[in-house]
Scaffold this motif. Structure first.
Motif, PDB file in Angstrom:
ATOM      1  N   GLY A  20       2.511  11.055   7.793  1.00 60.18           N
ATOM      2  CA  GLY A  20       1.232  11.739   7.952  1.00 60.18           C
ATOM      3  C   GLY A  20       0.060  10.854   7.555  1.00 60.18           C
ATOM      4  N   PHE A  21       0.218  10.122   6.473  1.00 62.91           N
ATOM      5  CA  PHE A  21      -0.832   9.237   5.988  1.00 62.91           C
ATOM      6  C   PHE A  21      -1.111   8.133   6.999  1.00 62.91           C
ATOM      7  CE2 PHE A  21      -1.968   5.274   3.802  1.00 62.91           C
ATOM      8  CZ  PHE A  21      -3.087   5.669   3.072  1.00 62.91           C
ATOM      9  N   TRP A  22      -0.071   7.390   7.402  1.00 57.07           N
ATOM     10  CA  TRP A  22      -0.263   6.242   8.280  1.00 57.07           C
ATOM     11  C   TRP A  22      -0.630   6.648   9.698  1.00 57.07           C
ATOM     12  CZ3 TRP A  22      -1.189   1.582   6.595  1.00 57.07           C
ATOM     13  CH2 TRP A  22      -0.723   1.202   5.325  1.00 57.07           C
ATOM     14  N   LEU A  79       0.824  -1.206   0.000  1.00 53.03           N
ATOM     15  CA  LEU A  79       0.000   0.000   0.000  1.00 53.03           C
ATOM     16  C   LEU A  79       0.864   1.264   0.000  1.00 53.03           C
ATOM     17  CD1 LEU A  79      -2.729  -1.222   2.481  1.00 53.03           C
ATOM     18  CD2 LEU A  79      -3.170  -0.426   0.148  1.00 53.03           C
ATOM     19  N   SER A  80       1.975   1.232   0.714  1.00 57.70           N
ATOM     20  CA  SER A  80       2.882   2.388   0.711  1.00 57.70           C
ATOM     21  C   SER A  80       3.442   2.634  -0.686  1.00 57.70           C
ATOM     22  CB  SER A  80       4.025   2.166   1.710  1.00 57.70           C
ATOM     23  OG  SER A  80       3.561   2.209   3.041  1.00 57.70           O
ATOM     24  N   ASP A  81       3.810   1.547  -1.372  1.00 62.98           N
ATOM     25  CA  ASP A  81       4.297   1.695  -2.747  1.00 62.98           C
ATOM     26  C   ASP A  81       3.207   2.256  -3.666  1.00 62.98           C
ATOM     27  OD1 ASP A  81       6.945   0.941  -2.470  1.00 62.98           O
ATOM     28  OD2 ASP A  81       6.520  -1.192  -2.734  1.00 62.98           O
ATOM     29  N   GLU A  82       1.969   1.814  -3.479  1.00 61.42           N
ATOM     30  CA  GLU A  82       0.854   2.347  -4.276  1.00 61.42           C
ATOM     31  C   GLU A  82       0.679   3.834  -4.032  1.00 61.42           C
ATOM     32  OE1 GLU A  82      -2.941   0.578  -5.157  1.00 61.42           O
ATOM     33  OE2 GLU A  82      -2.354  -1.227  -4.056  1.00 61.42           O
ATOM     34  N   LEU A  83       0.760   4.238  -2.760  1.00 56.76           N
ATOM     35  CA  LEU A  83       0.598   5.648  -2.431  1.00 56.76           C
ATOM     36  C   LEU A  83       1.722   6.482  -3.042  1.00 56.76           C
ATOM     37  CD1 LEU A  83      -0.818   7.933  -0.907  1.00 56.76           C
ATOM     38  CD2 LEU A  83       0.500   7.286   1.130  1.00 56.76           C
ATOM     39  N   LEU A  84       2.952   6.003  -2.951  1.00 53.94           N
ATOM     40  CA  LEU A  84       4.078   6.718  -3.552  1.00 53.94           C
ATOM     41  C   LEU A  84       3.873   6.874  -5.058  1.00 53.94           C
ATOM     42  CD1 LEU A  84       7.045   5.055  -1.630  1.00 53.94           C
ATOM     43  CD2 LEU A  84       6.407   7.474  -1.525  1.00 53.94           C
ATOM     44  N   ALA A  85       3.469   5.797  -5.719  1.00 56.79           N
ATOM     45  CA  ALA A  85       3.258   5.847  -7.166  1.00 56.79           C
ATOM     46  C   ALA A  85       2.131   6.815  -7.516  1.00 56.79           C
ATOM     47  CB  ALA A  85       2.944   4.454  -7.696  1.00 56.79           C
ATOM     48  N   ALA A  86       1.063   6.815  -6.714  1.00 53.46           N
ATOM     49  CA  ALA A  86      -0.058   7.721  -6.976  1.00 53.46           C
ATOM     50  C   ALA A  86       0.358   9.178  -6.816  1.00 53.46           C
ATOM     51  CB  ALA A  86      -1.215   7.395  -6.037  1.00 53.46           C
ATOM     52  N   GLY A  87       1.403   9.421  -6.007  1.00 52.87           N
ATOM     53  CA  GLY A  87       1.917  10.772  -5.824  1.00 52.87           C
ATOM     54  C   GLY A  87       3.134  11.058  -6.676  1.00 52.87           C
ATOM     55  N   GLN A  88       3.297  10.274  -7.759  1.00 50.33           N
ATOM     56  CA  GLN A  88       4.392  10.449  -8.719  1.00 50.33           C
ATOM     57  C   GLN A  88       5.763  10.314  -8.051  1.00 50.33           C
ATOM     58  OE1 GLN A  88       3.743  14.080 -11.005  1.00 50.33           O
ATOM     59  NE2 GLN A  88       1.531  13.914 -10.679  1.00 50.33           N
ATOM     60  N   SER A  89       5.876   9.331  -7.165  1.00 47.64           N
ATOM     61  CA  SER A  89       7.132   9.127  -6.442  1.00 47.64           C
ATOM     62  C   SER A  89       7.456   7.638  -6.388  1.00 47.64           C
ATOM     63  CB  SER A  89       7.028   9.724  -5.034  1.00 47.64           C
ATOM     64  OG  SER A  89       8.280   9.697  -4.382  1.00 47.64           O
ATOM     65  N   HIS A  90       8.528   7.317  -5.639  1.00 49.86           N
ATOM     66  CA  HIS A  90       9.032   5.951  -5.542  1.00 49.86           C
ATOM     67  C   HIS A  90       9.905   5.903  -4.303  1.00 49.86           C
ATOM     68  CE1 HIS A  90      11.664   2.469  -6.687  1.00 49.86           C
ATOM     69  NE2 HIS A  90      10.532   2.012  -7.195  1.00 49.86           N
ATOM     70  N   LEU A 133      -7.303   4.371  -0.913  1.00 51.53           N
ATOM     71  CA  LEU A 133      -6.098   3.877  -0.238  1.00 51.53           C
ATOM     72  C   LEU A 133      -6.237   3.959   1.280  1.00 51.53           C
ATOM     73  CD1 LEU A 133      -3.268   5.321  -2.516  1.00 51.53           C
ATOM     74  CD2 LEU A 133      -3.781   2.905  -2.126  1.00 51.53           C
ATOM     75  N   LYS A 134      -6.871   5.010   1.773  1.00 54.70           N
ATOM     76  CA  LYS A 134      -7.072   5.149   3.218  1.00 54.70           C
ATOM     77  C   LYS A 134      -7.934   4.014   3.761  1.00 54.70           C
ATOM     78  CE  LYS A 134      -6.490  10.149   3.771  1.00 54.70           C
ATOM     79  NZ  LYS A 134      -7.164  11.430   4.137  1.00 54.70           N
ATOM     80  N   LYS A 135      -9.009   3.693   3.048  1.00 58.83           N
ATOM     81  CA  LYS A 135      -9.887   2.611   3.499  1.00 58.83           C
ATOM     82  C   LYS A 135      -9.151   1.274   3.494  1.00 58.83           C
ATOM     83  CE  LYS A 135     -14.158   4.847   1.920  1.00 58.83           C
ATOM     84  NZ  LYS A 135     -15.286   4.799   0.953  1.00 58.83           N
ATOM     85  N   ARG A 136      -8.385   1.034   2.437  1.00 60.52           N
ATOM     86  CA  ARG A 136      -7.642  -0.224   2.342  1.00 60.52           C
ATOM     87  C   ARG A 136      -6.540  -0.295   3.394  1.00 60.52           C
ATOM     88  NH1 ARG A 136      -5.380  -0.287  -3.403  1.00 60.52           N
ATOM     89  NH2 ARG A 136      -4.417  -2.216  -2.657  1.00 60.52           N
ATOM     90  N   ALA A 137      -5.893   0.845   3.648  1.00 62.26           N
ATOM     91  CA  ALA A 137      -4.805   0.870   4.622  1.00 62.26           C
ATOM     92  C   ALA A 137      -5.330   0.647   6.038  1.00 62.26           C
ATOM     93  CB  ALA A 137      -4.056   2.192   4.534  1.00 62.26           C
ATOM     94  N   LYS A 138      -6.449   1.248   6.374  1.00 62.27           N
ATOM     95  CA  LYS A 138      -7.019   1.035   7.707  1.00 62.27           C
ATOM     96  C   LYS A 138      -7.423  -0.424   7.888  1.00 62.27           C
ATOM     97  CE  LYS A 138      -9.700   4.233   9.442  1.00 62.27           C
ATOM     98  NZ  LYS A 138     -10.898   5.056   9.816  1.00 62.27           N
ATOM     99  N   ALA A 139      -7.995  -1.008   6.837  1.00 60.24           N
ATOM    100  CA  ALA A 139      -8.357  -2.434   6.907  1.00 60.24           C
ATOM    101  C   ALA A 139      -7.114  -3.298   7.069  1.00 60.24           C
ATOM    102  CB  ALA A 139      -9.126  -2.828   5.645  1.00 60.24           C
ATOM    103  N   ALA A 140      -6.026  -2.918   6.385  1.00 57.39           N
ATOM    104  CA  ALA A 140      -4.787  -3.687   6.483  1.00 57.39           C
ATOM    105  C   ALA A 140      -4.224  -3.637   7.903  1.00 57.39           C
ATOM    106  CB  ALA A 140      -3.763  -3.146   5.491  1.00 57.39           C
ATOM    107  N   LEU A 141      -4.278  -2.480   8.546  1.00 55.12           N
ATOM    108  CA  LEU A 141      -3.793  -2.368   9.923  1.00 55.12           C
ATOM    109  C   LEU A 141      -4.582  -3.285  10.856  1.00 55.12           C
ATOM    110  CD1 LEU A 141      -3.286   1.509  10.134  1.00 55.12           C
ATOM    111  CD2 LEU A 141      -1.481  -0.225  10.311  1.00 55.12           C
TER     112      LEU A 141
END
Length: 268
Positions: free
Chosen positions: A105-107, A44-55, A75-83
């Protein structure tokens, strides 16, 4: 980021009573004893980085505003479920992923929404050792490796100022595991659930000097061309937070270093 230092710390905290994630990342050639990271959280962190044009190799500050709001909400919904999947039953979750340094900040917002308190443990390793490890594993140039190190440590330090936190020097931890973990517990205002001679013996067996695949003399930081002035200054200042994690003078020095680093990053 190279994970040997943070992995050893995370694995040690689990042995003192922390809860490891349910879906552990498999061990690899560069970390035979495991990474102690959640596959779900890393993905999920990699997905978030990619969505923000980063790596994860990007040494610029992550800009969450670049993420499409609809994608961010998903991503927030999926990340909270993952936690909840990874740590829902644990009383002391150990959440470990170097990417979180840049995505704190996200997590942290999701962790707070779950009603969990946050205590940060920042593992510090010499920048040139990290760069050498990244070059060996991923063929990342040493100068870039040092900048990746700088981005992660500066972001982690800034984002954790308003919470209980502790800094662990990798070299110190290898030599003095018991006293280091005792200090960390006091700084975090936390009683380890399994603090005992038996648990500490498990830590000693788990963390051994042979895990240090790269060992660079401190003097090399002053002369190696890959280590820039801001990297040297940050490394020197951060060591001052090991025994005083809220030292205002150190924070002021790091703010100055961060300002110069951000000016340079803006060029790129």
């Amino acid at each position: 980021m190279h994970r040997s230092g943070t992995s050893s710390v995370a694995g040690s905290l689990v042995r003192l009573g922390g809860a490891a994630p349910q879906h552990l990342m498999a061990p690899g050639p560069d970390n035979e004893r495991g990474y102690w990271e959640s596959d779900l959280i890393t993905f999920l962190s990699d997905e978030l980085l990619a969505a923000g044009q980063s790596h994860w190799t990007d040494w610029r500050r992550f800009n969450q505003d670049l993420v499409d709001p609809r994608i961010l909400e998903t991503l927030k919904k999926r990340a909270k479920a993952a936690l909840l999947v990874e740590f829902g039953a644990g009383s002391l979750p150990v959440v470990k992923d170097p990417r979180i340094c840049r995505l704190f900040g996200f997590w942290s917002s999701l962790i707070e929404e779950l009603g969990w308190s946050i205590r940060a443990v920042v593992s510090l390793r010499a920048p040139l050792e990290v760069a050498m490890s990244l070059y060996k594993r991923d063929r990342i140039p040493l100068s870039q490796g040092c900048l990746i190190w700088l981005r992660h440590v500066l972001d982690a330090e800034l984002e954790t100022r308003d919470m209980p936190r502790a800094f662990i020097g990798w070299s110190e931890f290898l030599l003095e595991k018991r006293s280091t973990l005792e200090r960390v517990g006091k700084q975090l205002e936390l009683d380890w659930p399994r603090w005992s001679d038996e648990a500490l013996a498990e830590v000693d067996e788990f963390v051994t000097p042979d895990q240090r695949h790269q060992s660079i003399p401190e003097a090399d930081l002053d002369i190696h061309p890959a280590v820039t002035g801001v990297v040297r200054e940050a490394h020197a200042a951060l060591s001052g937070l090991i025994h005083d994690p809220i030292n205002p003078e150190v924070q002021r020095r790091l703010d100055e270093v961060r300002g110069r680093f951000e000016e340079a990053a803006a060029i790129f």
